[in-house]
Design an enzyme around this catalytic site. Structure first.
Site, PDB file in Angstrom:
ATOM      1  N   GLU A  84       0.888  -1.176   0.000  1.00 55.41           N
ATOM      2  CA  GLU A  84       0.000   0.000   0.000  1.00 55.41           C
ATOM      3  C   GLU A  84       0.917   1.214   0.000  1.00 55.41           C
ATOM      4  OE1 GLU A  84      -3.191   0.066  -0.172  1.00 55.41           O
ATOM      5  OE2 GLU A  84      -3.763  -1.981   0.331  1.00 55.41           O
ATOM      6  N   GLU A  88       4.374  12.997  -4.965  1.00 53.49           N
ATOM      7  CA  GLU A  88       3.742  13.043  -3.639  1.00 53.49           C
ATOM      8  C   GLU A  88       4.588  13.939  -2.716  1.00 53.49           C
ATOM      9  OE1 GLU A  88       3.893   9.569  -1.026  1.00 53.49           O
ATOM     10  OE2 GLU A  88       1.772   9.862  -0.598  1.00 53.49           O
TER      11      GLU A  88
HETATM   12  P1  NAP Z   1       8.615   4.679   4.403  1.00 55.20           P
HETATM   13  O1  NAP Z   1       9.772   5.547   4.648  1.00 55.20           O
HETATM   14  O2  NAP Z   1       8.565   3.905   3.133  1.00 55.20           O
HETATM   15  O3  NAP Z   1       8.551   3.681   5.669  1.00 55.20           O
HETATM   16  C1  NAP Z   1       7.506   2.763   5.851  1.00 55.20           C
HETATM   17  C2  NAP Z   1       8.004   1.628   6.730  1.00 55.20           C
HETATM   18  O4  NAP Z   1       9.002   0.884   6.042  1.00 55.20           O
HETATM   19  C3  NAP Z   1       8.653   2.103   8.031  1.00 55.20           C
HETATM   20  O5  NAP Z   1       8.331   1.214   9.076  1.00 55.20           O
HETATM   21  C4  NAP Z   1      10.132   2.019   7.679  1.00 55.20           C
HETATM   22  O6  NAP Z   1      10.969   1.916   8.800  1.00 55.20           O
HETATM   23  C5  NAP Z   1      10.152   0.749   6.849  1.00 55.20           C
HETATM   24  N1  NAP Z   1      11.328   0.582   5.984  1.00 55.20           N
HETATM   25  C6  NAP Z   1      12.214   1.525   5.573  1.00 55.20           C
HETATM   26  N2  NAP Z   1      13.178   0.947   4.793  1.00 55.20           N
HETATM   27  C7  NAP Z   1      12.880  -0.370   4.719  1.00 55.20           C
HETATM   28  C8  NAP Z   1      13.494  -1.488   4.075  1.00 55.20           C
HETATM   29  N3  NAP Z   1      14.590  -1.357   3.329  1.00 55.20           N
HETATM   30  N4  NAP Z   1      12.925  -2.694   4.205  1.00 55.20           N
HETATM   31  C9  NAP Z   1      11.786  -2.855   4.929  1.00 55.20           C
HETATM   32  N5  NAP Z   1      11.179  -1.840   5.586  1.00 55.20           N
HETATM   33  C10 NAP Z   1      11.707  -0.616   5.472  1.00 55.20           C
HETATM   34  O7  NAP Z   1       7.250   5.476   4.489  1.00 55.20           O
HETATM   35  P2  NAP Z   1       6.812   6.540   5.594  1.00 55.20           P
HETATM   36  O8  NAP Z   1       7.575   7.803   5.365  1.00 55.20           O
HETATM   37  O9  NAP Z   1       6.843   5.916   6.941  1.00 55.20           O
HETATM   38  O10 NAP Z   1       5.278   6.753   5.210  1.00 55.20           O
HETATM   39  C11 NAP Z   1       4.831   7.655   4.261  1.00 55.20           C
HETATM   40  C12 NAP Z   1       4.433   6.952   2.978  1.00 55.20           C
HETATM   41  O11 NAP Z   1       3.462   5.939   3.269  1.00 55.20           O
HETATM   42  C13 NAP Z   1       3.756   7.897   1.997  1.00 55.20           C
HETATM   43  O12 NAP Z   1       4.244   7.644   0.711  1.00 55.20           O
HETATM   44  C14 NAP Z   1       2.285   7.516   2.097  1.00 55.20           C
HETATM   45  O13 NAP Z   1       1.528   7.814   0.963  1.00 55.20           O
HETATM   46  C15 NAP Z   1       2.394   6.046   2.331  1.00 55.20           C
HETATM   47  N6  NAP Z   1       1.156   5.530   2.922  1.00 55.20           N
HETATM   48  C16 NAP Z   1       0.356   4.735   2.143  1.00 55.20           C
HETATM   49  C17 NAP Z   1      -0.854   4.267   2.647  1.00 55.20           C
HETATM   50  C18 NAP Z   1      -1.749   3.382   1.826  1.00 55.20           C
HETATM   51  O14 NAP Z   1      -2.566   2.673   2.406  1.00 55.20           O
HETATM   52  N7  NAP Z   1      -1.648   3.375   0.504  1.00 55.20           N
HETATM   53  C19 NAP Z   1      -1.232   4.604   3.941  1.00 55.20           C
HETATM   54  C20 NAP Z   1      -0.390   5.422   4.703  1.00 55.20           C
HETATM   55  C21 NAP Z   1       0.804   5.877   4.178  1.00 55.20           C
HETATM   56  P3  NAP Z   1      11.573   3.251   9.488  1.00 55.20           P
HETATM   57  O15 NAP Z   1      10.424   3.987  10.052  1.00 55.20           O
HETATM   58  O16 NAP Z   1      12.481   2.718  10.513  1.00 55.20           O
HETATM   59  O17 NAP Z   1      12.242   4.000   8.393  1.00 55.20           O
END
Ligand code: NAP
Length: 505
Positions: free
Chosen positions: A262, A396
């Site tokens: 997602e 985004e």
């Molecule tokens: P993110 O940086 O991609 O992080 C998401 C999760 O992935 C965090 O727990 C992060 O850990 C972890 N992560 C980072 N690198 C990883 C790796 N190499 N392998 C596995 N996991 C890893 O996203 P975010 O900044 O937290 O969230 C914002 C994004 O989420 C936006 O793009 C938003 O649109 C999207 N989002 C989508 C939905 C949906 O349902 N479509 C809902 C909510 C948000 P750390 O926190 O330790 O970095």
């Protein structure tokens, strides 16, 4: 160790130190690293968590593996009852959890309470799957034979969640995985693990057997990476950004794991010339600037029919300038802080990009400073008039920045709406029922709202997107269990002789 209090830095917040949660206990991580969770409104430390290690993940996976046969054998209705009890525990503490969420994440208190309610709603909704987990009975081509499908849990689920919905998104994944019979290793976002920890505690209190759900905090590049690459994990359910999602997908593909993604959005709202402008105004303000624009479904592009463009835009600017930005716990505040320095820098960077590419900045566009703002990360709600090909209209931003675009008719509005890599949410305001139904067909998105903002999903409908927004999995709704169950086809032949399908004799 139980989470322990490290004293109070002031106000009504108490700093708590957590361990990793393995086999029903908060235990020390095998590593030394700790990280602080900080209130984005004032920089206050709220809690301290371990930066978990690969070894911690290994221990969590062993617990999940040991518990899988027993949890799979537990009748689904009993699994659902645990979720119902946990929902009640969350409900009893809704006010406290809402305040904590507002402090941890920065969203305003009404939205924070709403998010806790969403977790409650989802647990209550998905608990009912324990009395369904529907399969099919199907006709067979042979006599004295019976054919059906049954659902079985896929195994261990690795759940990785973002910081913008610290309890709702974990509840969607955890609730659906548990009722399906999966055991779990859960990694919340490093920015917001407190509400995830509270969710885990509520489930333990509700009677979830130790080891069925384990939580390891820490860096995505360590804890997340270990979960995604472990051969013990049968399904990875990931919510986050597109770049991380692509990495997760690639790692999962290498070992043919099931991966649900997602990801991001660049959600359009279209106003046709016959739109109810008052209704649209409220909806656009809420969708663009609620949660300081940090929702995957936030409206970040407003596409207005040229006949009402000037009139609506001038009113929108006036309304936006009137929004109150400040402490998310103050009920009169409309927009809270953005989540920390990194987010702030990224959003301000996009505001610079907008100016450089020639978009017209109509309001906001800067960080807020001075009393009440200096210790936090606050950005004034921002509106640009732009062109569809600009980066601020395509990428985004994930902040309180709205790009407004003009369209000469419905066809052009839809073309602009669809001309991005994402396809999560979309909205159209019109009084013409024919145009509304046409938009349902034409908008490339997993969700379309008619005369309502791009945010506000209900738990009983599937949630997810098309194009780069996801891999096709849908959370919530009747599809929530698809990610966590395998369909087995079963043939029962009661003829007492060998019957050969498809072979003529
Ligand atoms: P993110 O940086 O991609 O992080 C998401 C999760 O992935 C965090 O727990 C992060 O850990 C972890 N992560 C980072 N690198 C990883 C790796 N190499 N392998 C596995 N996991 C890893 O996203 P975010 O900044 O937290 O969230 C914002 C994004 O989420 C936006 O793009 C938003 O649109 C999207 N989002 C989508 C939905 C949906 O349902 N479509 C809902 C909510 C948000 P750390 O926190 O330790 O970095």
């Amino acid at each position: 160790m139980e989470p322990r209090s490290l004293g109070s830095p002031g106000g009504d917040s108490v700093v708590e130190e957590y361990g990793v949660y393995i086999n029903g206990e908060w235990v020390d991580s095998s590593g030394e690293e700790l990280f602080d969770v900080v209130n984005p409104a004032n920089g206050q430390i709220l809690a301290r968590f371990p930066g978990g290690t690969r070894e911690d993940v290994g221990r969590a996976l062993e617990a999940a593996k040991r518990m899988f046969p027993g949890w799979k054998a537990t009748p689904p209705a009993r699994r659902g009852e645990v979720l119902l009890r946990a929902a009640q525990i969350l409900r009893d503490d809704k006010d406290g959890l809402g305040k904590l969420l507002a402090r941890e994440n920065g969203k305003v208190i009404s939205e924070a309470r709403g998010e806790v309610q969403e977790a409650i709603d989802f647990f209550e909704y998905i608990a009912g799957e324990g009395r369904r987990l529907l399969g099919e009975t199907v006709a067979t081509e042979l006599p004295d034979k019976f054919a059906m499908t049954v659902r079985l849990p896929v195994g261990i689920a690795g759940l990785i969640t973002p910081w913008n919905f610290p309890i709702a998104i974990p509840s969607w994944k955890i609730g659906a995985a548990l009722v399906s019979g999966c055991t779990i290793v859960f990694k919340p976002a490093t920015g917001t693990p407190i509400l995830g920890a509270r969710l885990v505690s509520a489930l333990a209190e509700a009677g979830l057997p130790p080891g069925v759900l384990n939580m390891v905090t820490g860096r995505g590049s360590v804890v997340g990476d270990e979960i995604v690459n472990s051969p013990l994990v049968s399904v990875v359910s990931f919510t986050g950004g597109v770049d991380t999602g692509k990495e997760v997908y690639t790692c999962g593909a290498r070992r043919l794991a099931n991966v649900g993604l997602e990801l991001g959005g660049k959600n359009p709202t279209i106003l046709l010339e016959d739109a109810d402008q008052e209704l649209a105004m409220e909806g656009v303000l809420f969708a663009a600037f609620g949660t300081a624009g940090q929702r995957c479904t936030a409206c970040s592009r407003l596409i207005i029919h040229k006949k009402i463009y000037d009139e609506f835009l001038e009113d929108l600017i006036e309304e936006t300038e009137g929004l109150k930005v400040g402490d998310p716990l103050d009920p009169s505040v409309d927009v809270g802080p953005v989540k920390g320095k990194e987010q702030e820098e990224k959003i301000l960077g996009y505001i610079d990009i907008g100016k450089e590419e020639g978009a017209k900045l109509r309001c906001g566009g800067h960080k807020l400073t001075g009393d009440g703002y200096d210790l936090g990360t606050f950005i004034r709600p921002t509106i640009f008039e732009g062109k569809p090909e600009m980066r601020i209209a395509k990428e985004e931003i994930f902040g309180p920045v709205l790009t407004v675009l003009e369209a000469k008719n419905y066809q052009e509005a839809v073309r602009i709406a669809n001309d991005v890599q994402y396809g999560l949410s979309s909205s159209i305001y019109t009084r013409d029922v024919n145009m509304a139904f046409r938009a349902i067909q034409d908008l490339e998105a997993g969700i379309t709202y008619i005369n309502a903002p791009t945010i506000g999903a209900e738990v009983q409908l599937p949630f997810g997107g098309v194009k780069d927004t996801g891999s096709g999995a849908r959370e919530a709704g009747t599809t929530a269990i698809d990610e966590f169950t395998e369909i087995k086809s079963v043939y029962v032949d009661y003829s007492g002789r060998l019957q050969k399908a498809q072979i003529e004799e």
